[in-house]
Structure formats: C-alpha cells, structure tokens
Design a protein around this motif. Structure first.
Motif, PDB file in Angstrom:
ATOM      1  N   PHE A  49      -7.129  -3.864  17.589  1.00 50.52           N
ATOM      2  CA  PHE A  49      -7.702  -2.538  17.426  1.00 50.52           C
ATOM      3  C   PHE A  49      -8.019  -2.391  15.948  1.00 50.52           C
ATOM      4  O   PHE A  49      -7.125  -2.199  15.126  1.00 50.52           O
ATOM      5  N   ALA A  50      -9.297  -2.536  15.620  1.00 52.31           N
ATOM      6  CA  ALA A  50      -9.672  -2.616  14.210  1.00 52.31           C
ATOM      7  C   ALA A  50     -10.621  -1.494  13.823  1.00 52.31           C
ATOM      8  O   ALA A  50     -11.431  -1.044  14.632  1.00 52.31           O
TER       9      ALA A  50
ATOM     10  N   LEU B 103     -13.919  -3.412   4.297  1.00 50.64           N
ATOM     11  CA  LEU B 103     -12.645  -4.094   4.516  1.00 50.64           C
ATOM     12  C   LEU B 103     -12.090  -3.715   5.884  1.00 50.64           C
ATOM     13  O   LEU B 103     -12.146  -2.543   6.282  1.00 50.64           O
ATOM     14  N   LYS B 104     -11.518  -4.708   6.551  1.00 38.30           N
ATOM     15  CA  LYS B 104     -10.993  -4.439   7.893  1.00 38.30           C
ATOM     16  C   LYS B 104      -9.535  -4.003   7.832  1.00 38.30           C
ATOM     17  O   LYS B 104      -8.752  -4.513   7.033  1.00 38.30           O
TER      18      LYS B 104
ATOM     19  N   SER C  58     -14.067   4.137   9.466  1.00 41.13           N
ATOM     20  CA  SER C  58     -14.821   4.166  10.727  1.00 41.13           C
ATOM     21  C   SER C  58     -13.908   4.421  11.917  1.00 41.13           C
ATOM     22  O   SER C  58     -12.683   4.376  11.802  1.00 41.13           O
ATOM     23  N   ARG C  59     -14.515   4.673  13.063  1.00 38.99           N
ATOM     24  CA  ARG C  59     -13.772   4.766  14.328  1.00 38.99           C
ATOM     25  C   ARG C  59     -13.207   3.399  14.681  1.00 38.99           C
ATOM     26  O   ARG C  59     -13.688   2.374  14.219  1.00 38.99           O
ATOM     27  N   VAL C  60     -12.227   3.407  15.572  1.00 33.47           N
ATOM     28  CA  VAL C  60     -11.570   2.151  15.961  1.00 33.47           C
ATOM     29  C   VAL C  60     -12.382   1.436  17.039  1.00 33.47           C
ATOM     30  O   VAL C  60     -12.901   2.062  17.970  1.00 33.47           O
ATOM     31  N   ASN C  61     -12.536   0.142  16.869  1.00 27.32           N
ATOM     32  CA  ASN C  61     -13.131  -0.714  17.903  1.00 27.32           C
ATOM     33  C   ASN C  61     -12.038  -1.527  18.564  1.00 27.32           C
ATOM     34  O   ASN C  61     -11.116  -1.966  17.898  1.00 27.32           O
ATOM     35  N   THR C  62     -12.178  -1.780  19.859  1.00 26.20           N
ATOM     36  CA  THR C  62     -11.286  -2.720  20.526  1.00 26.20           C
ATOM     37  C   THR C  62     -11.995  -4.068  20.528  1.00 26.20           C
ATOM     38  O   THR C  62     -13.012  -4.240  21.186  1.00 26.20           O
TER      39      THR C  62
END
Ligand SMILES: *[C@@H]1O[C@H](CO)[C@@H](O)[C@H](O)[C@H]1NC(C)=O
Ligand SMILES: *[C@@H]1O[C@H](CO)[C@@H](O)[C@H](O)[C@H]1NC(C)=O
Ligand SMILES: *[C@@H]1O[C@H](CO)[C@@H](O)[C@H](O)[C@H]1NC(C)=O
Ligand SMILES: *[C@@H]1O[C@H](CO)[C@@H](O)[C@H](O)[C@H]1NC(C)=O
Ligand SMILES: *[C@@H]1O[C@H](CO)[C@@H](O)[C@H](O)[C@H]1NC(C)=O
Length: 763
Positions: A345-346, A357-358, A479-483
């Motif tokens: 979950f990044a 940056l992640k 940013s919003r979280v991506n799966t």
C-alpha cells in the motif's frame, strides 16, 4: 498484530515485569496427570469421577477435600487429565512427588501474536479458480476449524452462514456466550477465563466477543466466508475469504481484555473442550516462552489434540530476527513463520523540487490534486512549553496550531503509535504528515492514518530533511494510496518472524513452514478502533505477525482434511511441508528481510506453502502417537511418566535415536570430524504406484549419501525406509554456524522435498 498493538504489548509487558511482586504466596499451578482412557466421548459419570479424584488427590496435601475444592479452579476431565489450582510453593512441590503426577508447573502467560494472500498462494487468480487449484477439490465443506484466541466479532460478514452447509453431525460443542449468536458458519463459542481472572479481576468475561480484533482476524483467515468489497478504508479492495471458506468455525476465547493476555490454565481447558467438541483443526496464534514438553499448556494440549487426530497449527512467534527465538517447538505441533506477499500500500511525496519519493500508508485520505503545501519539520512547529524531542516525535500536546496549521509536518518515528502522531498533527490543523525513520534499521509499515500521511524509509527521510534545510520555502504534496500488486521479489521472510534452532531440542527443525503474515487483510472487531485515540471502526483491517501466518496454514490443513479424511495430523503436515517452495516469484531463492540475503531453513522451515501442491504430495512422512512416545523415550522420559501421558502402558524401545524420528525435515547437531552419522526415515505412499528417485543437494561442507537411491511403491499405503549418511568433508573449515541443503524424492509428477540443516561442529 498491528504495529500499534505490538507497541502496546511491549510496553505493558515491561510494566508487568517491573511491578510483579517477588513475594511468593498462592499462585496458579497446573498439575498434569496425563491421559484418560475414556475414548472420544466420555460419559458424565466418568467426567465427574475424574474431578472427584482430583479433589481427593489434592485434598491429601492441603488438609481436606474442601480445601482442595476451594483451591482447584479447573478440573481437566475429558481428554486431558489434570487440574489448575492456587497453591503455594511447598504444596506444589509435594504434589509433584505423587506417583500419578506427570508434572507440576506454574502456568505461563502467552501472547497473541485478505483479500489478496490466497491469490498470491495460487488458489485463484483475480477470483478465477485455476484447473489445478485445491479449491477444485473442496472449499472445506464439513470441516470444523477451532481458534484459540481473543474471541470473534459475530456480526462480521466473514462469519455469515450464507451458502454454508448444515452443522456437521460430529459437532458436540455449544454457543456459550452472552450477547452473541452462532449460526451454521460460526457454530461454537466458548470462554475460558479463570486463569486470567486469578490475576486480573476487572475484565468482562460473560461474552466471547472479540475485544482486540486479533481473534476475528485469525479465524476469518482460516475459515471466513466470502465477502465482496472488503477493504481497509478503501485500500486493498477485493473479496475477503478464508482458506477453507465453506468450513465451519468455532471460537475458544482464551485471551482477554485489551492486553490480550492468555494463560496456560485457560488454554489447556480450551484444548480439552475443543477435543471433546469434535473439531478437525485447531489454530492457536499464541506463543510464549519455551519449556520442556510437559511444562506448558500449549504443548500438553496440542499433544492430546494430535493423539485424537486433530491437527494443531501454532505461531513461531514475533521475536525475530535473533536465532533461537522460535516458540511452540514440540514435534506434534505445526509451527508457522511469516513472509510477505506481493502487495504493498504505497503513496508518494512530491517535493517542491519535483522529486517524488515513495512511502507506505493505509490512509483513506489524499490531498487535492497537485497543490503543494508548506512543509516543516515538526520540531519547528513545537508548542511554546513543549520538549523539542517530543515535538519531533509529534507526541500528544507538543505542537502549536499557529505553526502547524495548513502545513505538512515531518514527524520522526519512535516507539509509540504512528496513528496517534497523525492525530496530533491533525489537532493543530496540519494537512498531512510524513513519518520518517531516523535509524536505517527500522522497518516501514502501512498504517491507517487519520489524515493524508505516509511513512518513508531512512534514505527518503534523509532526503526530505536535507531538502527542508536547504530550501527557503519547502513545499510538498502527499498522494492517495495505491494498492500495488506483483511486487518483486516475493515472498520474503519477515524480519520479525522468530528463528530456529529450537531451544529445547534442535533435532526437530523449527519453524516447520512459512505462510503470508505481513499486511494481511481480514475481519476485525468493531469493538475497537484501528489505532489508539482513533474514533473510527472498520470491519476489515490489515495486521502482521506469525499470528496471521498461522491461520493460513490452518485453513489449508482444513482443506486437506476434507480431501483426505483418513490422513493423520502428521501426514497433513508432511504434505504441506514437502511441497513448499523455496524460490520466489522471480525464480530466485527466497530472501530474508533481515539479512537481505538468502533465507535459511532456520527462518522458513520447509519453505512457503503451496496449497495446490499439498493436496497431492505423492509421499508423506507419517508419524503415529507411539512414534511421539518413542521420541520422548529418546529424550529420557521414563516409562511410568510416558504411561501417564499416553493413558495406557507403554514400553520404550531398547534404544531410540531421536535423529531417526520420522520428521519431514532433517536437523543434524552433533556431527564431528572423522565420524559419520546415519539417520533413517520412512515414507508412505499416498499416491498411485510409482518409482521415486532421490536427489541430494548437499551442503558444500558435508557429504550426504542415501540408501537406497530408488524407492518403488506398488500400492497406496505402502511404506519404504531409507537411510541418510552425513560425513563432514575434511578439507575446508567454514565460519558458518550451520550448513544447509535438501533431500528430494521425485517421480515424473511429484517433488517430495525435505530441508537439511547441519550444525558446524567447529563453533
Ligand atoms: C470495491 O470494489 C467493488 C467492485 O469492484 C466496488 O463496487 C466497490 O465500490 C469498491 N469499494 C471501494 C471502497 O473502493
Ligand atoms: C525531552 O524528552 C526526551 C524523551 O522524549 C527526554 O529524553 C529528554 O530528557 C527531554 N528533555 C527535556 C529538556 O526535558
Ligand atoms: C528506501 O527506499 C528507496 C526507494 O524508494 C531505496 O532506494 C532505498 O535503498 C531505501 N532505503 C532503505 C534504508 O531502505
Ligand atoms: C538540518 O538542520 C538541522 C538544524 O539546522 C540539523 O540538526 C540537521 O542535522 C540537518 N539535517 C540534515 C539532514 O541536513
Ligand atoms: C492529549 O492530551 C490531552 C490533555 O493532556 C488529553 O485530554 C487528550 O485525551 C490526549 N489525547 C490523546 C490523543 O492522547
């Protein structure tokens, strides 16, 4: 555990140790008397006569039967023979000398330790069941999975009985809990609290409702029903289900209150009940200090369960990465380590200089599109009277509204709660939080923050701090979280997962097996928030720990029990172990998160489970109850003690070398230069007639030979014995503590693999 619970546990543990009184008064002891010989379903009369015997036995030491009745708070009278009583040290020492007594021990405290994980394990691909999936054979219909844990949240959709068949006839349990309802999925609920109550008076014991989230999570991972649209605040959205989604489940609540402590007396009572109730699988995500086998409730309870044909799966523990930390090391339990899955979950931090940056997060919030916000180090948003270090950590009450309002704050990670750090930033009007590590050895976690937030690693944290220091008006966006799926390499053995060798007997390689245990999504309790000082509730939650890995194996064991009802617990365990994988999704050896190098069998046992292969292992290393007794004989337990343990007379063999115990892995600990060691094993054919050939991957430092090299099986059930000889190579001296290899039997269809671990005698 969630990272938050982990920290709460650690701090509570510390308090307990400091405040425990040293003065010995009456303490809870378990007096273990071995087995009964009643058979599967003892009569009420039998059960009562055992309890009377317990009163008489203890009465002869404490003055009267009445005194004994006052002291005894559990009488284990169904399958396990023994009792739990409040005794002083002298009384305990006297009782221990009685000829009917196997052991007397002070009970110990134990700790509790998806959506996508079953996809990752190959059971289905995006919900489509492949032709070779174990689910083509069964979904666990008619199997009963018991969970010894913190109870369940019965309203969770994971425990709905939609599409679930009738309650199996073999079920003899009950739904014994207030403010609770059972159904065809959740068929039983029992509570065992007298051990907890003896130490902590003020808890609520009338219900098996889950007050920590742990029990709902683990039980739904093993046997939860299908739930569409399950997510954690919108992240990881998918269909949640257990490994055996059509099985029936029962909860045995043994861990209590927010601290979720669980005591041996309660655990033993739960085992006795579960055996009587007719369950097929017991999942116990509990771990604690190791002791010799007759000195632990979990060890004794699981022996009796296994002797009754029930497979017991338990957690390796979360004390890694140090060696010799693995718990639940009895040869009859199935001990599970934890690995990652290929999901993260990044979200991303974009700085004013356009650097991206992640980080990791499970926040449900994001900042509006690409607008940049002022970025400050939390130290510079310090409240007037606050401690600067505390402000750096964004502890409660340390920040100033005038300095934080409308900004993104950089907080440093400490031993506290990441979620409450976010609560403090939100309190002063911060629009977002970047959590950074100030030590490169810290792991990074995804947390369910209450505002837009992310957690970046040490390197990225340094970059952000340097940017702030060298920029007049630093800016950032979160940013919003991506799966993200398909993360490589995966699986990786989690650094927290406890490592072998066993501190009790390294001849038994532990842990046995590995399953997913990081960021697992499963049911949660709506009695508790996802983090402290958080008002939200969530029906599903991510948790990590060997506690989460354990029920993956329990669910799989349930499927195997449905497919092969005649298999012993040891055969099921062997099938899962010999078909496990040791390569990751890039085709390379599985890595260890801690070493950043190849993981070893002391971290992962036989490897990571492959459910579809486990259904058809070809051969198994079977173990009967008498083999366990021989193992105990080999460990110098005397016959009279073994007779009590077994419930009937048993004569130890003249000599039994525990290295020959028919375990599916091989661990050699006393090899010396100039001598060879032989170990033997026996394989049972559970497939069609076949010819198997041996392949040895010997460690560089050891010569390994096998006799015979070919095994022919003409029919199902046939057994064949072979011998493995180990000799150290005389030449090279190695600095390694252990040497690793494997022994593999193959035919055209099956690969039956056993890990080999050899201790380096030089050290
Ligand atoms: C989850 O996915 C389902 C179907 O794909 C969709 O209907 C639902 O809105 C999604 N839920 C969330 C919280 O994203
Ligand atoms: C500030 O708090 C830290 C712990 O967070 C403590 O070690 C330090 O002594 C405190 N400093 C002052 C000036 O109180
Ligand atoms: C942090 O993550 C970056 C990639 O985002 C990676 O290059 C770096 O090696 C990581 N650092 C640590 C200490 O893990
Ligand atoms: C940023 O500046 C502060 C004080 O001005 C200093 O303590 C810190 O080491 C600097 N950090 C970096 C990463 O440059
Ligand atoms: C923060 O501290 C205040 C007062 O010190 C207290 O009332 C409040 O409950 C605390 N909040 C959190 C989130 O700990």
């Amino acid at each position: 555990m969630s990272s938050s619970i982990y920290h709460v546990l650690l701090s509570l543990l510390l308090c307990f140790v400091l405040q425990e009184p040293t003065l010995a008064i009456k303490k809870p002891y378990i007096v273990y008397l071995g087995s009964h010989s009643f058979g599967q379903n003892p009569s009420q009369q039998d059960v009562e006569s055992v309890t009377d015997f317990h009163y008489d036995l203890l009465g002869s030491f404490v003055g009267s039967t009445q005194n004994a009745k006052d002291a005894i708070f559990y009488s284990y009278n169904r399958h396990i023979n023994g009792f739990a009583a409040l005794l002083d040290e002298d009384e305990a020492a006297m009782v221990a000398k009685h000829p009917s007594v196997v052991s007397v021990f002070e009970s110990k405290r134990r700790k509790l330790r998806t959506t996508h994980s079953w996809d990752f394990l190959g059971i289905h691909k995006n919900g489509v069941i492949s032709h070779d999936s174990i689910w083509k054979k069964t979904l666990g219909e008619d199997v009963i999975i018991a969970n010894l844990d913190s109870g369940v949240w019965p309203e969770s959709k994971s425990f709905s009985d939609e599409g679930i068949g009738p309650v199996p006839i073999k079920w003899r349990g009950s739904c014994d809990s207030e403010n609770f309802h059972c159904n065809r999925k959740l068929i039983g609920a029992k509570r065992f609290y007298k051990g907890y109550q003896a130490r902590h008076k003020n808890a609520i014991f009338n219900t098996a409702r889950d007050d920590s989230g742990h029990g709902s999570h683990t039980l739904s991972t093993a046997g939860g029903n299908f739930v569409d649209g399950a997510s954690v605040f919108g992240n990881g959205n998918g269909t949640a289900h257990g490994g055996a989604p059509k099985s029936h489940v029962a909860t045995y609540k043994v861990c209590w209150a927010q601290n979720s402590y669980c005591y041996d007396e309660d655990i033993l009572a739960a085992f006795d009940a579960a055996i009587s109730d007719g369950v097929d699988v017991i999942s116990a995500s509990l771990s604690g200090e190791n002791t010799e086998f007759f000195q632990s409730g979990v060890s004794i309870g699981s022996f009796h369960a296994v002797a009754n044909g029930i497979i017991v799966v338990s957690a390796a523990g979360n004390e890694g990465p140090n060696p010799t930390t693995v718990s639940n090391v009895e040869p009859w339990t199935f001990t599970v380590a934890a690995s990652t899955i290929d999901r993260e979950f990044a979200n991303y931090v974009k700085l004013g200089n356009n650097k991206v940056l992640k980080g990791l997060s499970l926040s449900e919030f994001g900042l509006p599109s690409d607008k940049l916000y002022p970025l400050v180090n939390a130290e510079n948003a310090k409240a007037h009277n606050a401690n600067a270090t505390d402000a750096l950590y964004c502890k409660n009450g340390t920040l100033d509204h005038n300095k934080g309002n409308g900004k993104i704050l950089v907080c440093h990670r400490y031993d506290g709660e990441p979620i409450s750090q976010g609560v403090e930033v939100a309190r002063v009007g911060g629009v977002g939080m970047i959590l950074i590590n100030d030590d490169s050895s810290f792991d990074v976690f995804s947390d369910t923050h209450v505002l837009p937030a992310t957690y970046v690693n040490f390197t990225n944290g340094r970059y952000i701090l340097t940017y702030i220091n060298h920029t007049k008006s630093p800016l950032a966006h979160i940013s919003r979280v991506n799966t993200n799926l398909g993360i490589r390499p995966d699986p990786i053995i989690a650094s927290f997962s406890s490592r072998g060798p066993s501190s009790i007997d390294p001849t038994i390689l532990k842990p046995d097996i590995t399953a997913p245990g990081v960021d697992i999504i499963a049911a949660y309790s709506e009695a508790v928030p996802p983090g402290p000082h958080d008002k939200r509730r969530t029906p599903f939650m991510t948790m990590f720990g060997t506690s989460m890995a354990t029920p993956h194996v329990a669910g799989l064991a349930g499927l195997l029990k449905a497919i092969h009802p005649d298999w012993s617990p040891a055969a099921i365990k062997s099938a899962i172990m010999t078909t496990a994988r040791i390569k990751d999704n890039s085709g390379e050896p599985v890595l260890d998160e801690w070493l950043l190098d190849r993981a070893t069998p002391l971290a992962y046992g036989a490897g990571v489970i492959q459910p579809n292969h486990a259904a058809d292992p070809g051969l198994v290393y079977d173990i009967r109850t008498t083999d366990y007794l021989n193992f105990l004989c080999g460990r110098h337990y005397n016959s009279s003690m073994i007779q009590l343990f077994y419930g009937k007379s048993y004569t130890c063999p003249e000599s039994f070398n525990i290295a020959d115990f028919n375990y599916p892995s091989i661990s050699i600990n006393h090899l010396v230069h100039g001598y060879s060691q032989n170990v033997s094993r026996t394989l049972t054919n559970v497939g069609s007639p076949a010819k198997y050939r041996v392949h040895i991957n010997a460690p560089r430092e050891v010569i390994v030979s096998v006799k015979p090299k070919i095994l022919r099986f003409k029919h199902k059930g046939e057994k064949r014995k072979f011998t493995v000889t180990f000799t150290l190579r005389p030449l090279k001296k190695s600095k390694a503590d252990y040497f690793y290899g494997s022994l593999v039997w193959t035919n055209h269809k099956h690969i039956v693999r056993s890990p080999i671990v050899v201790k380096n005698p030089i050290l």
